[in-house]
Design a protein around this motif. Sequence first.
Motif: not given
Length: 365
Positions: A49-67
Amino acid sequence: MTEPVRPFSSPQQAQVLTALNERAREIFRQIVESYLTNGEPVGSRNLARILPMALSPASIRNVMADLEHSGLIYAPHASAGRLPTEQGLRFFVDGMLELGDVGRDEQVRIEAQMRAAASGHTFDSALAEASTLLSGISRGAGVVLTTKTNVHLKHIEFVRLDPARALVVLVSDDGSVENRLLDLPPGLPASALQEASNYLNARLQGRTLGTLRAEIESGRQAMKRELDAITERLVDAGLAVSVGPSDARQLIVRGQANLLDDLRAAEDLERIRLLFNDLETQKDVIELLSRAEGGEGVRIFIGSENKLFSLSGSSMIAAPFRDGAQKIVGVVGVIGPTRLNYARIVPMVDYTARVVSGLLDRNPR
């Protein structure tokens, strides 16, 4: 605006930053900034909801796993969102922190309060005011470290205890009194004690012990003409004891009660209890602040990077201040939780240190 705080702590950090693409950097930034604002973990749905780019929660979870794999974030509970690790905070502060400016109104207020404290009382009052100011700005504990050689004195007296020992009595401008033991040279006549007291007091006006010792050393031949050899030895011994390294540091702490504000859980209360214990152990605080004297500009110490905060998980932001000769003579700073508002507090600490330096330059202690 204040310059960047420091270079990356390690080449590995620089490599990690280079490896992060734009969306990974933005997701990491949002996680850190959310933590610094409210101390709460943030999940993929809120990030979407707050990111300045359109990403799905699933895509965000993948990035968070990498972080998380990189050691920059972690999950405090299995079903929770993510928080930055101490390594992640260091990474953010060193490479991604955008520092704010000290507004003109704040500059005027800081300078006015510091000048009033310095002119109305003593320079030590100005240092205490600096600690109070930083405490109010940060909602943490304001700290100042200075050398006792810079304490402004108004009177020195030698008092004989027995044939081999005397007290050096130091009376400060603020009325505080400090006594130091001094071994006397063999065969010292009683008159030498008074003569040494008179000699030092005649030169103490407007000076500190540090500057007085330097002036006497530079005028050694003049002292030899005025004093006999045994009284000269007494003056040297008295100055050496008065500015000796055993307790030459003065620590001022203000605003510890601020650290009790905004407690959200029992573990926060335990962290604050541990931090209070740290602050009471002045030797360790002094040692850590002394490290901030070793370089230019603002230094940031985060959590277990130093042994002092290894249990309480706290942070310190500190900057050195200088006398008129540009010699570092102390440090001002802030101690608080790791979620300090670094973007605001770093330039405030830096500016306060520069104001203290300016006062010392115009009004040598």
